[in-house]
Design a protein around this motif. Structure first.
Motif, short mmCIF file in Angstrom:
data_model
loop_
_atom_site.label_atom_id
_atom_site.label_comp_id
_atom_site.label_asym_id
_atom_site.label_seq_id
_atom_site.Cartn_x
_atom_site.Cartn_y
_atom_site.Cartn_z
N ILE A 221 3.61 -11.06 -58.02
CA ILE A 221 3.07 -12.54 -57.73
C ILE A 221 2.88 -12.56 -56.08
CG2 ILE A 221 2.57 -14.90 -58.29
CD1 ILE A 221 4.38 -14.81 -60.76
N ASP A 222 1.77 -13.05 -55.75
CA ASP A 222 1.63 -12.97 -54.20
C ASP A 222 2.41 -14.58 -53.96
OD1 ASP A 222 0.63 -10.63 -53.99
OD2 ASP A 222 -1.47 -11.24 -53.87
N GLY A 223 2.80 -14.61 -52.40
CA GLY A 223 3.10 -15.89 -52.04
C GLY A 223 4.59 -16.22 -52.59
N LEU A 224 5.44 -15.39 -52.90
CA LEU A 224 6.80 -15.52 -53.43
C LEU A 224 7.62 -16.24 -52.06
CD1 LEU A 224 8.16 -12.84 -55.73
CD2 LEU A 224 8.11 -15.15 -56.24
N LEU A 225 8.03 -17.51 -52.38
CA LEU A 225 9.01 -18.16 -51.24
C LEU A 225 10.37 -17.67 -51.21
CD1 LEU A 225 8.00 -21.78 -52.14
CD2 LEU A 225 7.16 -20.72 -50.14
N PRO A 226 10.69 -17.75 -50.08
CA PRO A 226 12.20 -17.08 -49.73
C PRO A 226 13.11 -17.73 -50.78
CG PRO A 226 11.23 -17.67 -47.60
CD PRO A 226 10.24 -18.18 -48.88
N GLY A 236 13.49 -21.18 -63.80
CA GLY A 236 12.16 -21.81 -63.76
C GLY A 236 11.25 -21.25 -62.82
N LEU A 237 9.97 -21.35 -63.27
CA LEU A 237 8.87 -20.77 -62.40
C LEU A 237 7.63 -21.63 -62.06
CD1 LEU A 237 7.52 -17.99 -61.43
CD2 LEU A 237 6.53 -17.69 -63.67
N PHE A 238 7.49 -21.80 -60.58
CA PHE A 238 6.42 -22.69 -60.34
C PHE A 238 5.37 -21.65 -59.65
CE2 PHE A 238 4.92 -24.82 -56.22
CZ PHE A 238 3.83 -25.48 -57.09
N ILE A 239 4.07 -21.80 -59.67
CA ILE A 239 3.02 -21.31 -59.12
C ILE A 239 1.86 -22.03 -58.68
CG2 ILE A 239 1.35 -19.46 -59.38
CD1 ILE A 239 3.12 -17.98 -61.53
N HIS A 240 1.59 -22.09 -57.71
CA HIS A 240 0.44 -22.73 -56.94
C HIS A 240 -0.77 -21.73 -56.59
CE1 HIS A 240 -0.89 -25.43 -53.26
NE2 HIS A 240 -2.07 -25.10 -54.01
N THR A 241 -1.85 -21.81 -57.26
CA THR A 241 -2.97 -20.95 -56.93
C THR A 241 -4.30 -22.03 -56.38
OG1 THR A 241 -4.51 -21.32 -59.23
CG2 THR A 241 -2.42 -19.90 -58.97
N ASP A 242 -5.26 -21.18 -55.73
CA ASP A 242 -6.45 -21.79 -55.46
C ASP A 242 -7.33 -21.79 -56.78
OD1 ASP A 242 -7.48 -19.22 -55.70
OD2 ASP A 242 -7.57 -18.89 -53.42
N ALA A 243 -8.70 -22.15 -56.38
CA ALA A 243 -9.47 -22.42 -57.58
C ALA A 243 -9.96 -20.95 -58.04
CB ALA A 243 -10.72 -23.08 -57.23
N LEU A 244 -9.84 -19.86 -57.36
CA LEU A 244 -10.07 -18.45 -57.54
C LEU A 244 -9.10 -17.85 -58.16
CD1 LEU A 244 -12.47 -17.63 -54.66
CD2 LEU A 244 -13.10 -18.60 -56.72
N LEU A 245 -7.96 -18.63 -58.52
CA LEU A 245 -6.81 -17.93 -59.43
C LEU A 245 -5.81 -17.35 -58.38
CD1 LEU A 245 -8.31 -16.97 -62.57
CD2 LEU A 245 -7.72 -19.29 -61.77
N ASN A 246 -6.34 -17.28 -56.91
CA ASN A 246 -5.35 -16.38 -55.94
C ASN A 246 -3.96 -17.40 -55.81
OD1 ASN A 246 -7.21 -14.48 -55.49
ND2 ASN A 246 -8.60 -16.17 -54.37
N PRO A 247 -2.96 -16.71 -55.93
CA PRO A 247 -1.61 -17.39 -55.82
C PRO A 247 -1.52 -17.95 -54.21
CG PRO A 247 -1.37 -15.59 -57.08
CD PRO A 247 -2.64 -15.41 -56.75
N ILE A 248 -1.30 -19.08 -54.10
CA ILE A 248 -0.73 -19.44 -52.69
C ILE A 248 0.72 -19.60 -52.48
CG2 ILE A 248 -1.05 -21.28 -51.04
CD1 ILE A 248 -3.52 -22.10 -52.66
N VAL A 249 1.48 -20.14 -53.46
CA VAL A 249 2.84 -20.20 -53.45
C VAL A 249 3.25 -19.84 -54.86
CG1 VAL A 249 4.62 -21.90 -53.21
CG2 VAL A 249 2.95 -21.79 -51.18
N ALA A 250 4.43 -19.08 -54.97
CA ALA A 250 5.26 -19.09 -56.07
C ALA A 250 6.66 -19.34 -56.02
CB ALA A 250 4.97 -17.55 -56.68
N TYR A 251 7.37 -19.67 -56.84
CA TYR A 251 8.80 -20.07 -56.57
C TYR A 251 9.72 -20.03 -57.96
CZ TYR A 251 13.13 -22.54 -54.99
OH TYR A 251 14.39 -22.65 -54.25
#
Length: 325
Positions: A221-226, A236-251
């Protein structure tokens, strides 16, 4: 009570009024017997469980029963922007005679629902050759219908470039459907080589916020935080994507036991509230050293803060315990 003589489950409730705290209300769920006391029913029982969509107000209680010969349910209902009587509903089906479905596996289905006529239109199944489970749905104005959940299929429709099934028991998924005919526009796998599941979906400012869990040793997953390294049996898994489903942040985060994020509620400037449950009491104690001792399984609420501007280098994400429940 909203029920009948069989086994019933409500999965989502929405207000049909301008104020969210006043009726009438719409609800969706599933039932093994639609003969509900005091409710006027349209449709008839057809399978092991049937999808049920209902309306109740001060003087009117009605349900619509839908589905085929297998197990069917409705999991989510969302208003079509700009209307008060037209809704999008989504659920799960194992019926080969419902939602234009021909495979005996578990798929997601989507339809338009009129609360004024208790009618379903445009019912369509979505999924691959394996089983899909729906975690949530959002309707983005001028964009489409967004779905999220978990899949065991290696052949989801319209996969994003470079997105593929990562193996293991399941991957999380996010999907984008056409708002008119629900044809698949794009889907994205979210996970690694283990078991990965999305348990909830929220939308804010046309972005998607997903919560779930993973036991994968690595995540594609792109955008994995440190600090998003494996911690325990399930994290626990959290993922923030844009409207085109591109991951912005994952943690991912957790302790040495099983931990899950079951909901992600977004706010401004890279802040999201996470709720879930944990078997890792020492992990919760590091977040809140004043938390009282309790049982091995604890519910929790957390606040996660992170940088949201692409390319911006900032401090590591911070995770603070709001309340050990």
């Amino acid at each position: 009570p909203i029920c009948g003589p069989g086994a019933d489950r409500l999965n989502d409730v929405r207000s049909a009024a301008a104020s969210p705290f006043t009726g009438p209300y719409l609800f969706v769920g599933e039932t093994t017997d639609p003969n509900w006391t005091g409710f006027a029913a349209t449709g008839a029982a057809a399978g092991a469980t049937d999808a049920v969509l209902g309306w109740f107000g001060a003087a009117d209680k009605s349900i619509l029963v839908a589905g085929g010969s297998g197990a069917d349910s409705v999991k989510s209902i969302r208003a079509i922007p700009g209307t008060t009587t037209d809704w999008i509903v989504a659920g799960e089906t194992e019926s080969t005679d419902f939602a234009r479905k021909s495979k005996p596996d578990r798929d997601v289905w989507v339809a338009r629902f009129s609360s004024s006529t208790l009618r379903l239109d445009g019912v369509r199944a979505w999924g691959g050759s394996g089983d899909e489970r729906l975690a949530g749905m959002a309707v983005l104005r001028g964009h489409g219908v967004m779905l999220a959940g978990s899949t065991a299929s290696a052949d989801l429709p319209a996969p994003a470039a470079g997105s593929q099934f990562n193996g293991g028991a399941s991957d999380g998924f996010a999907a984008w459907l056409d708002p008119v005919d629900f044809s698949p526009l794009q889907s994205r796998y979210l996970g690694g080589p283990g078991a990965d599941e999305i348990l909830s979906l929220n939308a804010w400012s046309n972005d998607l916020f997903l919560a779930g869990f993973t036991d994968s040793p690595s995540l594609a997953i792109d955008g994995l935080l440190p600090g998003s390294d494996p911690f325990g049996q399930q994290d626990g898994l959290f993922i923030h994507t844009d409207a085109l489903l591109n991951p912005i942040v994952a943690y991912r985060s957790g302790g040495s036991g099983n931990d899950r994020f079951t909901s992600a509620e977004p706010a401004a400037w890279g802040r999201v509230s996470l709720a879930g449950w944990s078997e890792s009491r020492p992990w919760l104690s590091t977040l809140d050293p004043f938390a009282p001792p309790g049982d091995n399984v604890a519910a929790f609420a957390l606040t996660l803060r992170y940088a949201v501007i692409a390319g911006l280098s900032g401090p590591s994400p911070t995770l603070t315990l709001g309340r050990d429940l």
